[in-house]
Scaffold this motif. Structure first.
Motif, PDB file in Angstrom:
ATOM      1  N   PHE A 104       0.743  -1.374  -0.084  1.00  0.00           N
ATOM      2  CA  PHE A 104       0.154  -0.132  -0.036  1.00  0.00           C
ATOM      3  C   PHE A 104       0.889   1.187   0.105  1.00  0.00           C
ATOM      4  CE2 PHE A 104      -1.894   3.290   2.825  1.00  0.00           C
ATOM      5  CZ  PHE A 104      -2.763   3.910   1.999  1.00  0.00           C
ATOM      6  N   SER A 175      -2.950  -6.303  -3.718  1.00  0.00           N
ATOM      7  CA  SER A 175      -2.220  -5.273  -3.231  1.00  0.00           C
ATOM      8  C   SER A 175      -0.926  -5.565  -4.275  1.00  0.00           C
ATOM      9  CB  SER A 175      -1.779  -4.783  -2.066  1.00  0.00           C
ATOM     10  OG  SER A 175      -1.213  -5.892  -1.369  1.00  0.00           O
ATOM     11  N   VAL A 308      -8.000   0.649  -0.959  1.00  0.00           N
ATOM     12  CA  VAL A 308      -7.545   0.053   0.354  1.00  0.00           C
ATOM     13  C   VAL A 308      -8.346   0.590   1.564  1.00  0.00           C
ATOM     14  CG1 VAL A 308      -5.802  -0.552   2.100  1.00  0.00           C
ATOM     15  CG2 VAL A 308      -5.261  -0.383  -0.392  1.00  0.00           C
TER      16      VAL A 308
END
Length: 429
Positions: A104, A175, A308
């Motif tokens: 992230f 991710s 996210v």
């Protein structure tokens, strides 16, 4: 080296709690065990299956057949490894969340660099550097490893431990751009608990962003892969049960219709205990729509650029409003919040929410004892605590979302406020 020490300490604490004399008390607590994830019910289901009795014919077992056959093999062959297995899976969840937060960081830095031209000059100080985000990843790891909710969930050997590792693996896969892994893991989590189906939307958006394929075709491929994986798991489960799909009623049907009203930390049990039976269907539909469908579209439209954050919020909302929640679900989404540490300065209710979490976590077992064992309280007392706990979670999520919007506005327009080209002044009269 510091990370290894954290893993060792967290693992030893979990393994020790599983072997203490009070383990049975922990495993049976209503805050930890539910009719869906209880270790006691899992053992009963395996026992029935081992004696050629269909565990889905009664009302004791509600896990998927895949989980049934998995634990049947373990209990028959290596039962002594079960405490180690649960501890390892919980540590794996922490590791996957740590790796997800690392990924992230890269996504966030790329997004920040791309949108830097839109940032007001006076708001440059709000831009984050990589070292600050690196700290967030370590906070995610520590929050999961040492959160009492996560520790007790693992110590109780609930199947929520497996659900958490599956959801964490799906987030990690998304991710890092591994579409098949992400879809397979979220499909398996959905097959176990149904509510993770909400995650397919942020996972599809995240995969499109990571793989630079932000178009309708990319979303359709992700959705198709998820449906195929889910269908495969349903077929495998039917194959395990000799071709019968009757298990569906005691798994998905049990989650959706909420027939077992044993108290838990959720909101369903009290309402349906007090409700007239002829209103039941209406309110079951209303409650499940609230948990499964109500928020997905508006939140996706507003936070589609932050998949996210969208995933974090959807996990939290499904935890609050699902039919059989437990503190293991709460501990999981709380571990994701440090990824948004840069939003904390814009949040206004941190202290109130923190106090509410501490007070309700202490009051819950106390009121339960007064109600069940002392007889000096009743169901209203315990439900009041669970309602306060749910309210604190809702305040936490709304405060986080408002903090994101405030930061977004400040980045674009700056922190100064002017009215008619004059500095705005707040006057209290």
């Amino acid at each position: 080296m510091a990370l290894i020490i954290k893993y060792i300490i967290a693992g030893l604490v979990r393994y020790w709690l599983i072997h203490i004399d009070y383990w049975q008390t922990i495993a049976n607590r209503v805050e930890i065990a539910t009719p869906l994830n209880s270790w006691k019910r899992l053992v009963e289901g395996v026992f029935l299956y081992d004696h050629n009795i269909n565990p889905y014919e009664g009302d004791a077992f509600h896990e998927s057949p895949i989980m049934l056959i998995f634990f049947h093999y373990l209990m028959k062959n290596v039962p002594y490894l079960l405490p180690l297995l649960f501890t390892t899976l919980d540590l794996l969840t922490a590791y996957l969340l740590f790796k997800t937060s690392k990924s992230f960081i890269k996504i966030f830095m790329e997004s920040q660099a791309k949108n830097k031209c839109e940032v007001a000059e006076e708001s440059y100080k709000l831009l984050l550097i990589e070292s600050e985000l690196e700290e967030s990843a370590e906070y995610v790891l520590s929050t999961y490893l040492f959160n009492p909710y996560s520790i007790l969930n693992c110590a109780g050997m609930t199947t929520t431990v497996i659900q958490n590792v599956l959801v964490a693996a799906s987030l990690w896969g998304a991710s890092t751009g591994h579409a098949i892994l992400a879809c397979a893991f979220v499909a398996l989590a959905t097959h176990q608990a149904l509510y993770p189906i909400l995650l397919i939307v942020p996972i599809a958006i995240l995969l499109a962003d990571v793989n630079k394929g932000c178009n309708k075709c990319s979303y359709i491929k992700t959705l198709l892969a998820f449906v195929l994986c889910w269908g495969f798991f349903i077929y495998i489960s039917a194959y395990i049960m000799d071709g019968s799909y009757n298990y569906v009623y005691n798994t998905y049907g049990f989650i959706l219709t909420v027939p077992d009203l044993k108290p838990n930390i959720g909101l369903f049990w009290y309402f349906f205990t007090e409700m007239f039976e002829h209103f039941r269907l209406l309110f079951v539909c209303a409650f499940q729509i609230n948990a499964l469908a109500l928020y997905i579209v508006p939140l996706t439209l507003r936070f589609r650029k932050e998949p996210v954050l969208l995933a974090t919020v959807l996990i939290a909302l499904s935890t609050i409003f699902r039919s059989y929640p437990c503190i293991g679900d709460v501990g999981f989404y709380l571990a994701l919040l440090p990824m948004w540490k840069h939003l904390f300065k814009f949040m206004q209710q941190k202290f109130i929410v923190g106090c509410a979490f501490i007070i309700t976590s202490a009051l819950g077992p106390t009121v339960w004892h007064l109600w069940i064992y002392s007889g000096s309280a009743n169901a209203n007392f315990f439900f009041g605590v669970t309602l306060s706990f749910a309210t604190a979670q809702i305040f936490l999520i709304t405060d986080l979302l408002f903090a994101y919007i405030k930061r977004e506005f400040t980045l674009k327009h700056g922190s100064s406020r002017r009215i008619d080209d004059k500095p705005a002044i707040l006057l209290l009269r």
